[in-house]
Design an enzyme around this catalytic site. Structure first.
Site, short mmCIF file in Angstrom:
data_model
loop_
_atom_site.label_atom_id
_atom_site.label_comp_id
_atom_site.label_asym_id
_atom_site.label_seq_id
_atom_site.Cartn_x
_atom_site.Cartn_y
_atom_site.Cartn_z
N PRO A 109 -24.84 15.00 9.47
CA PRO A 109 -23.88 15.43 8.45
C PRO A 109 -22.45 15.15 8.92
O PRO A 109 -22.16 15.24 10.12
CB PRO A 109 -24.14 16.93 8.32
CG PRO A 109 -24.84 17.32 9.57
CD PRO A 109 -25.56 16.11 10.08
N HIS A 110 -21.59 14.80 7.99
CA HIS A 110 -20.25 14.36 8.38
C HIS A 110 -19.26 14.54 7.24
O HIS A 110 -19.65 14.60 6.08
CB HIS A 110 -20.29 12.90 8.80
CG HIS A 110 -20.95 12.02 7.78
ND1 HIS A 110 -22.32 11.83 7.74
CD2 HIS A 110 -20.44 11.30 6.75
CE1 HIS A 110 -22.61 11.02 6.73
NE2 HIS A 110 -21.49 10.70 6.11
N ALA A 111 -17.99 14.61 7.62
CA ALA A 111 -16.91 14.68 6.64
C ALA A 111 -15.62 14.22 7.30
O ALA A 111 -15.42 14.43 8.49
CB ALA A 111 -16.74 16.11 6.14
#
Length: 148
Positions: A66-68
C-alpha cells in the site's frame, strides 16, 4: 538498490495484530505517523484508503505494498508489517498477505517513488527473503533479511 532499505528503521517494523485489510492499513498508518516525515496522519490514512479502494495493492506471493504520495509527507518513509496468520487483501493471486510494506512519500516525486516500489517488489519476490522475514523474531532480523 539499498535506497529503499535506507528508509526503514527498526521502530517501523511491526508484527500486525489486525486480521482485516483496513485494520492492517490503519495499523501501519499509525506506525508511519510516528515518523517526522509525516505531518498529517489523517491525510495519509485517507490517501492510503482511497488508493486501496481503486485497486488492491496485494501484488501476490503473500505481499502487499500500500502506498500514497501526498503533500503532507516531506520525504519517503516505509513501514513493514508482518502477519503470521495472513490477511485477506484481495490480492491478485487471491492468497492471504503476510508481508505488508507501506510507502508514504511526497507528491510530485513519481520517478523516485517508482524506483522504490520496484525495489521493494524485486526484493520480496525472492522466496528465501520472504521465508526469512516470516521466521524473524526482531525488526533487525527483518531488515537483515531484506539486505541479504
Amino acid at each position: 538498490m539499498s535506497e529503499w532499505l535506507d528508509l526503514i528503521s527498526p521502530e517501523r517494523v511491526v508484527w500486525l495484530s489486525s486480521d482485516t485489510k483496513e485494520g492492517v492499513l490503519r495499523e501501519l498508518v499509525d506506525v508511519l505517523s510516528t515518523a517526522p516525515q509525516v505531518q498529517d496522519r489523517e491525510a495519509l490514512l485517507k490517501a492510503i484508503l482511497e488508493r486501496e479502494g481503486i485497486m488492491s495493492t496485494g501484488v501476490g506471493l503473500g505481499i502487499a505494498v500500500p502506498h500514497a504520495k501526498i503533500d503532507s509527507v516531506s520525504d519517503f518513509v516505509v513501514a513493514i508489517g508482518i502477519s503470521r496468520q495472513g490477511v485477506d487483501f484481495d490480492a491478485l493471486d487471491d492468497r492471504p498477505v503476510h508481508i505488508v510494506v507501506m510507502i508514504a512519500g511526497p507528491a510530485g516525486q513519481q520517478d523516485r517513488y517508482i524506483r522504490i516500489l520496484a525495489r521493494v517488489v524485486l526484493t520480496l519476490k525472492d522466496p528465501k527473503v520472504r521465508e526469512t522475514i516470516l521466521k524473524a523474531q526482531t525488526p533487525q532480523e527483518v531488515i537483515q533479511a531484506l539486505s541479504s
